[in-house]
Each structure stands twice: as structure tokens, then as C-alpha cells.
Design a protein around this motif. Structure first.
Motif, PDB file in Angstrom:
ATOM      1  N   ARG A  53       0.817  -1.207   0.000  1.00 38.73           N
ATOM      2  CA  ARG A  53       0.000   0.000   0.000  1.00 38.73           C
ATOM      3  C   ARG A  53       0.861   1.272   0.000  1.00 38.73           C
ATOM      4  N   ILE A  60      -0.281   8.791  -4.908  1.00 38.16           N
ATOM      5  CA  ILE A  60      -1.436   9.701  -4.834  1.00 38.16           C
ATOM      6  C   ILE A  60      -1.029  11.167  -5.102  1.00 38.16           C
ATOM      7  N   ARG A  83      -4.760  18.225  -0.852  1.00 38.48           N
ATOM      8  CA  ARG A  83      -4.528  16.765  -0.901  1.00 38.48           C
ATOM      9  C   ARG A  83      -3.029  16.466  -0.988  1.00 38.48           C
ATOM     10  N   HIS A  87      -0.590  14.538   2.049  1.00 39.02           N
ATOM     11  CA  HIS A  87       0.268  13.353   1.885  1.00 39.02           C
ATOM     12  C   HIS A  87       1.746  13.676   2.022  1.00 39.02           C
ATOM     13  N   TYR A 131      -4.084   3.830 -12.309  1.00 36.13           N
ATOM     14  CA  TYR A 131      -4.834   4.958 -11.747  1.00 36.13           C
ATOM     15  C   TYR A 131      -4.125   6.279 -12.071  1.00 36.13           C
ATOM     16  N   THR A 149     -14.051   6.957  -4.806  1.00 40.99           N
ATOM     17  CA  THR A 149     -14.092   5.777  -3.920  1.00 40.99           C
ATOM     18  C   THR A 149     -13.863   6.225  -2.475  1.00 40.99           C
ATOM     19  N   ALA A 153     -14.203   5.403   2.075  1.00 44.90           N
ATOM     20  CA  ALA A 153     -12.957   5.207   2.823  1.00 44.90           C
ATOM     21  C   ALA A 153     -13.087   5.437   4.341  1.00 44.90           C
ATOM     22  N   ILE A 156     -13.789   2.261   6.096  1.00 44.43           N
ATOM     23  CA  ILE A 156     -12.730   1.247   6.119  1.00 44.43           C
ATOM     24  C   ILE A 156     -11.640   1.653   7.125  1.00 44.43           C
ATOM     25  N   HIS A 157     -11.354   2.958   7.211  1.00 47.75           N
ATOM     26  CA  HIS A 157     -10.359   3.398   8.195  1.00 47.75           C
ATOM     27  C   HIS A 157     -10.899   3.159   9.613  1.00 47.75           C
ATOM     28  N   TYR A 178      -2.187   7.163  10.882  1.00 47.91           N
ATOM     29  CA  TYR A 178      -2.596   7.441   9.496  1.00 47.91           C
ATOM     30  C   TYR A 178      -4.110   7.312   9.358  1.00 47.91           C
ATOM     31  N   ARG A 182      -6.971  10.190   8.377  1.00 45.31           N
ATOM     32  CA  ARG A 182      -7.750  10.109   7.141  1.00 45.31           C
ATOM     33  C   ARG A 182      -9.254  10.206   7.373  1.00 45.31           C
ATOM     34  N   LYS A 217     -12.016   2.740 -10.808  1.00 47.99           N
ATOM     35  CA  LYS A 217     -11.216   2.935  -9.588  1.00 47.99           C
ATOM     36  C   LYS A 217     -11.432   1.784  -8.606  1.00 47.99           C
TER      37      LYS A 217
END
Ligand SMILES: O=C(O)c1cc(C(=O)O)c2c(n1)C(=O)C(=O)c1cc(C(=O)O)[nH]c1-2
Length: 246
Positions: A53, A60, A83, A87, A131, A149, A153, A156-157, A178, A182, A217
Motif C-alpha cells: 500500500r 497519490i 490533498r 500526503h 490509476y 471511492t 474510505a 474502512i479506516h 494514518y 484520514r 477505480k
């Protein structure tokens, strides 16, 4: 013959519901991710996931810079630049890539191994590159849509934050920062990306295009986990049947 009813744009609420409906195909449902959530992955399998990952994480900002480079709308760029900062970080706030690397250290990888990308599987690399290349080659409006997507997220986090401390107590909680960061960043990003997509993709063919982009995606994210499932769960890493080099 096309039916004229098929050419009428969906009302915005229906378009949004169709976009959200694609969450049924989010990688949260992938067997690798389900195993991760249930707590049945071995430390090496978790390490494989984090190391792979990492390649997504470092790609990104390249994707976001490619989008910004061709976006003439200053208002959009003012949003989008955040964004990249999220990151890459800034002095005093080292950002998501550094937080991901610390997650890697918390699961027992050393920094050099993560940053060398030695553990990145070819299938993961191809999916992530697809991507980035999609955004490089497509109109910037489609690039925005492809980030959607992220609608799915935060869940899922949150799922990882809820399950990892109990199921993987050997991972230090500080390593999960992290995912904490997010939760709010993804919500903010998606608010902008979704409002833009709903307004811009305003004919039926454009709405259908937007759904196809989000599906693409989803394919990227699912394919990354397919590669990891094969290598780390089914014990079929690339070339496992190939003759050993002399
Ligand atoms: O952990 C995940 O499952 C997950 C998924 C996604 C996503 O849906 O693309 C992103 C992230 N995380 C993430 O952390 C992130 O910064 C991110 C940016 C983007 C994007 O497309 O611009 N997706 C995602």
C-alpha cells in the motif's frame, strides 16, 4: 434504437444514490480485507499489505499534481492542493506518507525496506500505475470523479481503528495515526469531489461515464488486493512455478 427515456439525466439524488451504490464493490469486501478485519492475518501478511500500500500512498500526490497541472479553475486548485499537502506534509506536520511509513515500522518493517519498494508486487504496481495514468490522460473533471471511492474510505479506516487494537495487539497503537488522520481528511475531500461530480456530470451520458470511472477505480483497489491475496494468502507469489535461475 435508443429509448429517449435512457437519455434523460437522472435527478441528482438518484445519480448520487447510484454512485454510493457502487460501495457494494469497495475493497472492504475483498477476502484479503475481510481476513485483515477478522484478525486472521499473520504478521508477515500484514507487513506485505503495508509495504504494498506504500506504493499507493506515494503515487497519490503524483496523481493529484497531474490533475492540478491541467486544471484551469483556480477554485478547484485551491481545494486540490490540500490533498498534496496532506500526503507530502510540511515542516512540523510530516503528512500521510510519513504516517504510513510509521505504520510500516509499527508492524515490524524497517524504513529502508518500505522505501526501497522491494516488496511491491508487480500486480499492485500495475494497478496503481493504471490509476495515475488514467488521471494523467483524462480530462481533469474525470480525475476528480475517479477519487470518489473515498466516499467509502472513512468506514474502512474506522473499521481498522476498531478492530486492530484487539486483533493485532502486537501493533503499537501510535502506528495507526494514518487511519485517524484520514477519517476527517477523506470526509472533507469527498464533500468537494462529490459536489463537483454531481454538478459537472449533468447529462445522462456523462452520469453513466462517471459511474464507469468510479467502477474503474474500484477495479484498481480490488486488483491490488487480488495480487496480495495470491502472494500472501494462497502462497502463489509471482514466478513461484518458474525454474530457479542457475
Ligand atoms: O485505505 C483505504 O482503503 C483507502 C482507500 C482509498 C480510496 O478509496 O481510493 C484512499 C485511501 N485509503 C487513502 O488513504 C487516501 O489518501 C486516498 C486518496 C485517494 C484518491 O483517490 O485520491 N484515495 C484514497
Amino acid at each position: 434504437m435508443t429509448n429517449p427515456a435512457d437519455q434523460v439525466p437522472w435527478p441528482v439524488a438518484e445519480f448520487e444514490a447510484r454512485l454510493r451504490g457502487l460501495g457494494a464493490r469497495y475493497h472492504i469486501h475483498h477476502p484479503f480485507h475481510v481476513r485483515m478485519y477478522e484478525g486472521s492475518l499473520e504478521p508477515d501478511q500484514i507487513r506485505g499489505w503495508v509495504a504494498n500500500r506504500y506504493y499507493y500512498q506515494i503515487s497519490i500526490p503524483l496523481k493529484d499534481a497531474a490533475l492540478m497541472a491541467k486544471c484551469p479553475d483556480r477554485g478547484v486548485r485551491r481545494h486540490w492542493i490540500q490533498r498534496i499537502i496532506d500526503h507530502d506534509g510540511r515542516t512540523g506536520d510530516e503528512g500521510g506518507i510519513e504516517a504510513w511509513t510509521r505504520l510500516g515500522e509499527a508492524v515490524g518493517l524497517d524504513r529502508e525496506t518500505i522505501e526501497s519498494q522491494r516488496l511491491v508486487l508487480p500486480g499492485v504496481r500495475f494497478a496503481v500505475d493504471a490509476y495515475v495514468n488514467f488521471v494523467r490522460q483524462s480530462p481533469w473533471e474525470e480525475g476528480i470523479c475517479s477519487s470518489l471511492t473515498e466516499l467509502f474510505a472513512p468506514e474502512i479506516h474506522q473499521q481498522r481503528l476498531n478492530s486492530w487494537p484487539d486483533r493485532y495487539p502486537w501493533i503499537e497503537s501510535a502506528g495507526l495515526q494514518y487511519f485517524r488522520n484520514r477519517l476527517s481528511e477523506a470526509r472533507r475531500d469527498v464533500e468537494h469531489g462529490l459536489a463537483f461530480t454531481l454538478a459537472h456530470f449533468n447529462t445522462r451520458p456523462l452520469q453513466e461515464r462517471a459511474l464507469a470511472i468510479v467502477q474503474f477505480k474500484l477495479d484498481v483497489l480490488w486488483s491490488m488486493l487480488d495480487a496480495m491475496m495470491l502472494a500472501y494468502v494462497l502462497d502463489m507469489p509471482p514466478y513461484f512455478t518458474a525454474p530457479k535461475a542457475p
